[in-house]
Design an enzyme around this catalytic site. Structure first.
Site, PDB file in Angstrom:
ATOM      1  N   GLU A 225       4.123  -5.175   7.343  1.00 24.34           N
ATOM      2  CA  GLU A 225       3.301  -4.138   7.966  1.00 24.34           C
ATOM      3  C   GLU A 225       3.657  -3.847   9.420  1.00 24.34           C
ATOM      4  O   GLU A 225       3.653  -2.690   9.841  1.00 24.34           O
ATOM      5  CB  GLU A 225       1.809  -4.508   7.877  1.00 24.34           C
ATOM      6  CG  GLU A 225       1.169  -4.234   6.532  1.00 24.34           C
ATOM      7  CD  GLU A 225       1.238  -5.411   5.572  1.00 24.34           C
ATOM      8  OE1 GLU A 225       2.092  -6.299   5.780  1.00 24.34           O
ATOM      9  OE2 GLU A 225       0.450  -5.446   4.622  1.00 24.34           O
TER      10      GLU A 225
ATOM     11  N   GLY B 295       0.485  -4.888   0.933  1.00 26.76           N
ATOM     12  CA  GLY B 295      -0.696  -4.932   0.060  1.00 26.76           C
ATOM     13  C   GLY B 295      -0.407  -5.585  -1.280  1.00 26.76           C
ATOM     14  O   GLY B 295      -1.310  -6.140  -1.906  1.00 26.76           O
TER      15      GLY B 295
ATOM     16  N   ALA C  38       0.872  -1.174   0.000  1.00 26.17           N
ATOM     17  CA  ALA C  38       0.000   0.000   0.000  1.00 26.17           C
ATOM     18  C   ALA C  38       0.911   1.226   0.000  1.00 26.17           C
ATOM     19  O   ALA C  38       2.076   1.142   0.412  1.00 26.17           O
ATOM     20  CB  ALA C  38      -0.860  -0.033   1.247  1.00 26.17           C
TER      21      ALA C  38
ATOM     22  N   GLU D  49      -0.716  -9.178  -0.653  1.00 28.18           N
ATOM     23  CA  GLU D  49      -2.134  -9.435  -0.383  1.00 28.18           C
ATOM     24  C   GLU D  49      -2.933  -9.444  -1.693  1.00 28.18           C
ATOM     25  O   GLU D  49      -3.826 -10.251  -1.891  1.00 28.18           O
ATOM     26  CB  GLU D  49      -2.663  -8.384   0.593  1.00 28.18           C
ATOM     27  CG  GLU D  49      -1.958  -8.509   1.951  1.00 28.18           C
ATOM     28  CD  GLU D  49      -2.371  -7.422   2.931  1.00 28.18           C
ATOM     29  OE1 GLU D  49      -1.844  -6.298   2.814  1.00 28.18           O
ATOM     30  OE2 GLU D  49      -3.212  -7.688   3.790  1.00 28.18           O
TER      31      GLU D  49
HETATM   32  C1  HXC Z   1       5.078   4.357  -1.223  1.00 29.96           C
HETATM   33  C2  HXC Z   1       6.955   3.368  -2.101  1.00 29.96           C
HETATM   34  C3  HXC Z   1       6.616   2.138  -1.500  1.00 29.96           C
HETATM   35  C4  HXC Z   1       5.392   2.076  -0.731  1.00 29.96           C
HETATM   36  C5  HXC Z   1       8.473   1.877  -2.565  1.00 29.96           C
HETATM   37  N1  HXC Z   1       8.098   3.154  -2.753  1.00 29.96           N
HETATM   38  N2  HXC Z   1       7.575   1.247  -1.801  1.00 29.96           N
HETATM   39  N3  HXC Z   1       6.195   4.461  -1.954  1.00 29.96           N
HETATM   40  N4  HXC Z   1       4.680   3.223  -0.630  1.00 29.96           N
HETATM   41  N5  HXC Z   1       4.956   0.953  -0.158  1.00 29.96           N
HETATM   42  C6  HXC Z   1       8.807   4.184  -3.529  1.00 29.96           C
HETATM   43  C7  HXC Z   1      10.009   4.712  -2.775  1.00 29.96           C
HETATM   44  O1  HXC Z   1       9.613   5.698  -1.852  1.00 29.96           O
HETATM   45  C8  HXC Z   1      10.858   5.266  -3.905  1.00 29.96           C
HETATM   46  O2  HXC Z   1      10.339   6.533  -4.320  1.00 29.96           O
HETATM   47  C9  HXC Z   1      10.580   4.296  -5.030  1.00 29.96           C
HETATM   48  O3  HXC Z   1       9.365   3.624  -4.708  1.00 29.96           O
HETATM   49  C10 HXC Z   1      11.673   3.265  -5.193  1.00 29.96           C
HETATM   50  O4  HXC Z   1      11.850   2.633  -3.942  1.00 29.96           O
HETATM   51  P1  HXC Z   1      13.270   2.480  -3.206  1.00 29.96           P
HETATM   52  O5  HXC Z   1      12.975   2.325  -1.751  1.00 29.96           O
HETATM   53  O6  HXC Z   1      14.184   3.563  -3.617  1.00 29.96           O
HETATM   54  O7  HXC Z   1      13.780   1.114  -3.849  1.00 29.96           O
HETATM   55  P2  HXC Z   1      14.764   0.056  -3.193  1.00 29.96           P
HETATM   56  O8  HXC Z   1      15.913   0.720  -2.530  1.00 29.96           O
HETATM   57  O9  HXC Z   1      15.026  -0.929  -4.272  1.00 29.96           O
HETATM   58  O10 HXC Z   1      13.916  -0.642  -2.050  1.00 29.96           O
HETATM   59  C11 HXC Z   1      12.822  -1.420  -2.378  1.00 29.96           C
HETATM   60  C12 HXC Z   1      11.958  -1.759  -1.103  1.00 29.96           C
HETATM   61  C13 HXC Z   1      11.599  -0.439  -0.388  1.00 29.96           C
HETATM   62  C14 HXC Z   1      12.767  -2.665  -0.192  1.00 29.96           C
HETATM   63  C15 HXC Z   1      10.731  -2.483  -1.590  1.00 29.96           C
HETATM   64  O11 HXC Z   1      11.080   0.498  -1.351  1.00 29.96           O
HETATM   65  C16 HXC Z   1      10.603  -0.616   0.709  1.00 29.96           C
HETATM   66  O12 HXC Z   1      10.920  -1.082   1.769  1.00 29.96           O
HETATM   67  N6  HXC Z   1       9.333  -0.204   0.457  1.00 29.96           N
HETATM   68  C17 HXC Z   1       8.278  -0.278   1.421  1.00 29.96           C
HETATM   69  C18 HXC Z   1       7.797  -1.704   1.551  1.00 29.96           C
HETATM   70  C19 HXC Z   1       6.703  -1.811   2.563  1.00 29.96           C
HETATM   71  O13 HXC Z   1       6.872  -1.558   3.766  1.00 29.96           O
HETATM   72  N7  HXC Z   1       5.477  -2.257   2.136  1.00 29.96           N
HETATM   73  C20 HXC Z   1       4.330  -2.427   2.994  1.00 29.96           C
HETATM   74  C21 HXC Z   1       3.505  -1.155   2.971  1.00 29.96           C
HETATM   75  S1  HXC Z   1       2.142  -1.234   4.117  1.00 29.96           S
HETATM   76  P3  HXC Z   1      11.293   7.802  -4.540  1.00 29.96           P
HETATM   77  O14 HXC Z   1      10.330   8.888  -4.880  1.00 29.96           O
HETATM   78  O15 HXC Z   1      12.045   7.977  -3.257  1.00 29.96           O
HETATM   79  O16 HXC Z   1      12.187   7.400  -5.677  1.00 29.96           O
HETATM   80  C22 HXC Z   1       0.960  -2.111   3.335  1.00 29.96           C
HETATM   81  C23 HXC Z   1      -0.298  -2.222   4.109  1.00 29.96           C
HETATM   82  C24 HXC Z   1      -1.440  -2.801   3.319  1.00 29.96           C
HETATM   83  O17 HXC Z   1       1.116  -2.568   2.265  1.00 29.96           O
HETATM   84  C25 HXC Z   1      -2.729  -2.654   4.079  1.00 29.96           C
HETATM   85  C26 HXC Z   1      -3.163  -1.229   4.212  1.00 29.96           C
HETATM   86  C27 HXC Z   1      -4.395  -1.053   5.006  1.00 29.96           C
END
Ligand code: HXC
Length: 629
Positions: free
Chosen positions: A503, A480, A435, A483
């Site tokens: 999460e 997400g 998400a 999911e």
């Molecule tokens: C918003 C995201 C994102 C996310 C990546 N990006 N994941 N933006 N939400 N979930 C964006 C980054 O900010 C970045 O933007 C660009 O994508 C590239 O990501 P990087 O981090 O630079 O890439 P990398 O170094 O290769 O790392 C990849 C990664 C990391 C390990 C996947 O991006 C990461 O940890 N992302 C978050 C993963 C996460 O926690 N997901 C769960 C979310 S909660 P910029 O603009 O800086 O280039 C969820 C809840 C669901 O899903 C239910 C909700 C109710």
């Protein structure tokens, strides 16, 4: 990662060549840089070293990584050494057709059977450059943006004979070095320079016509596009000759509107920089803003109408390559299509046919609807449909817009009688990193409930479709994203895929069905292990625990998934649907109820024409022709 012999060859150690070499070496590729003399090679190496040292000083790069990058780059004056066994040869020499063509003629007998050859031209025709080059299906344009070591945008420009396989390889290579590619038709200025170069020119026209002074135009542009440097400062930094020559080149190809203004020509001839000091004049600023917007919207809508690029990729290119807050089409939607159209029309009335108005823009303005921009692509392919998440710059993070676009695409594919199987995947090498955290961070509990409800609605729609849905997962499927893939019937993944529900490390819990669907797929104990630790698993481990149904090498994933989907699509449609129902509804029920359900559904298949056709075809030793009845 390619093997040592499959290096990337970069021809030209100038600013672009050295930046490109650095980008590839930083991503772990062996690189060979070739230039004519040792002096030029030494300058290229110094540029790379200086860039890397700066990153080390700023704490962005570890010294060991700097050394690793430098040792991955070999320098040579021998074209043969660079070209031999290269996976990809990138020409980045002086921007002159004759120089490039001479080099290609020299290169032609040296490239291996699988080598791809690209030109990093920013202004020459890719088709002309490769005229007469053997194996034109392996040639294309790959236009990097300055500074190539950090700017994430690349334009991929196919020539007339570039094969689909070459395009796919170039997309995948670009993603592998963390670039964001956009596909662009071979045409003057390609996509981004087509509007960026005249944008600089138009700033000088505003000054020439005394619409506004330099500080006001700078402020107008910065407010419009969220930039820190306006067009004049940018020209001072990158060089007024570049702005002048780029406009001259575009003017020759596209006509008088694109010619450099008299003032730009004069400034170029004087060899002086623009004087920027002073305060912006608020009374002039709005007019300058409207005019600059008109230029961008007018040109961008024309290039999309001509099929040079999609509106989505044009916007993405502007955001990533130019670091603008928004691209032209999002700007249009912000302004309102009627206001945007009026600004374009004003310029058109001045220039007539030299600045034509796109009929598509006129249509959206008349309807006063926003220009449609989607983050999810639907591609029908015979009896199957690909639903592709298309927000690669944010690793397909699922914001509300993505979820709504996804819902629309799924409904369209589901209601198409010709589509039998849906494949849920992405346009890039990542499925979805979850998400959208940037969107979630400011949500109130009520807003988060609405968002979670939306997520549940879309994922349940997929989960309960009658047609089979296959998730095709490469790269990250996190939160997400995982999911979402769990809402499909099964997951096919690349061997490098990375799956997890992180999460809890953000202070939330899986909220798009993860606690329920994962536990049902792999059992509560393994699901809890993944959910409570928030750690990722690689696809082979995910496959061993039943989360992923099958894994493939990344380069084969989509082809294999397609074959598998076509196999399902070739089976009796009613039987496929009922078999899916028997599993889905039976699995939650006690065994006797599940078996009873199966018995009923199996009996029902005996009422179908397809059963008779299937069995008859078997006995007659021919392929069945199912009707779905
Ligand atoms: C918003 C995201 C994102 C996310 C990546 N990006 N994941 N933006 N939400 N979930 C964006 C980054 O900010 C970045 O933007 C660009 O994508 C590239 O990501 P990087 O981090 O630079 O890439 P990398 O170094 O290769 O790392 C990849 C990664 C990391 C390990 C996947 O991006 C990461 O940890 N992302 C978050 C993963 C996460 O926690 N997901 C769960 C979310 S909660 P910029 O603009 O800086 O280039 C969820 C809840 C669901 O899903 C239910 C909700 C109710």
């Amino acid at each position: 990662m390619p093997s040592q012999k499959e290096h990337i060859a970069v021809l030209g150690a100038g600013n672009m060549g050295s930046g490109i070499a650095q980008a590839f070496a930083s991503a772990g590729y062996p690189v060979v840089v070739r230039d004519l003399t040792e002096k030029e090679l030494a300058r290229g190496r110094e540029t790379i070293e200086r860039n890397l040292n700066r990153s080390v000083e700023r704490g962005r790069l570890r010294p060991e990584k700097r050394d690793q990058v430098l040792s991955a780059i070999e320098f040579t004056t021998e074209l043969k050494v660079a070209a031999k066994n290269a996976r990809l040869v990138i020409e980045a020499v002086f921007e002159e057709e004759k120089v490039k063509k001479t080099l290609f003629a020299e290169l032609a007998p040296l490239v291996g059977e699988k080598t791809l050859v690209v030109t990093n031209t920013s202004s020459l025709s890719v088709s002309h450059l490769f005229e007469g080059f053997p194996l034109p299906e392996r040639c294309a344009g790959l236009h990097f943006f300055f500074p190539a070591s950090v700017n994430r945008l690349v334009e991929i420009i196919p020539g007339p004979n570039t094969s689909k396989a070459t395009m796919e390889s170039l997309l995948s290579i670009s993603y592998s070095i963390k670039k964001i590619p956009i596909r662009v038709r071979d045409s003057p200025g390609f996509c981004i320079n087509r509007f960026f170069v005249p944008f600089l020119n138009e700033a000088t026209r505003l000054l020439e016509d005394k619409v506004a002074d330099i500080p006001t135009i700078e402020a107008a542009a910065n407010e419009l596009l969220g930039t820190k440097m306006g067009p004049f400062e940018l020209m001072n930094v990158t060089g007024i000759p570049i702005a002048y020559h780029s406009n001259s080149t575009l003017g020759k190809a596209l006509g008088k509107y694109y010619h450099p203004s008299a003032l730009l020509k004069e400034q170029f001839e004087k060899g002086e920089k623009w004087k920027i000091e002073g305060e912006a004049n608020p009374a002039q600023k709005e007019a300058a803003k409207g005019h600059l917007a008109g230029v961008l919207l007018g040109i961008a809508s024309r290039l999309v109408e001509e099929g040079v690029a999609t509106a989505e990729e044009t916007d993405r290119g502007a955001r990533i390559g130019l670091a603008w807050r928004v691209g032209p089409f999002s700007l249009l939607n912000e302004m309102g299509t009627i206001s945007g159209y009026e600004q374009v029309d004003k310029i058109h009335r001045h220039w007539g046919g030299a600045f034509p108005v796109s009929s598509r823009l006129a249509e959206v303005a008349i309807s006063n609807e926003p220009w449609p921009l989607t983050t999810v692509r639907l591609e029908k392919d015979g009896p199957i449909a690909w639903i592709l998440l298309d927000r690669p710059d944010a690793l397909n993070a699922l914001n509300s817009k993505v979820l709504l676009d996804l819902e629309r695409a799924v409904k369209e594919a589901a209601s198409d009688a010709g589509v039998h199987v849906l494949l849920l995947s992405s346009t890039s090498n990542n499925f979805a990193a979850g998400a959208d955290i940037a969107e979630m961070v400011t949500k109130t509990p009520a807003e988060s409930l609405a968002y979670t409800t939306l997520g549940h609605r879309v994922l349940s729609l997929i989960d309960t479709l009658e047609k089979p849905v296959i998730a095709v997962v490469d790269g990250y499927a996190l939160g997400g994203g995982l999911e979402l893939s769990l809402s499909a019937d099964f997951i096919l993944a690349s061997e490098e895929a990375n799956l997890g529900l992180p999460e809890v490390s953000l202070g939330i819990i899986p909220g798009f069905g993860g606690t329920q669907r994962l536990a049902r797929r792999i059992g509560d104990s393994r699901a809890k292990l993944m959910i409570l630790t928030g750690t990722h698993v690689r696809a082979p481990e995910a496959c061993a625990m039943g989360l992923v149904a099958r894994t493939y090498p990344a380069e084969k994933l989509k082809d294999e998934a397609r074959e598998l989907a076509l196999t399902i699509a070739s089976r009796a449609p009613v039987a496929v649907r009922l078999a899916k129902d028997a599993v889905d509804f039976g699995i939650e029920a006690p065994l006797p109820s599940g078996l009873a359900l199966e018995k009923q559904l199996a009996t029902y298949t005996f009422t179908t024409e397809d059963l008779r056709e299937g069995m008859k075809a078997y006995l007659e030793k021919r392929k069945p022709e199912f009707k779905g009845r």
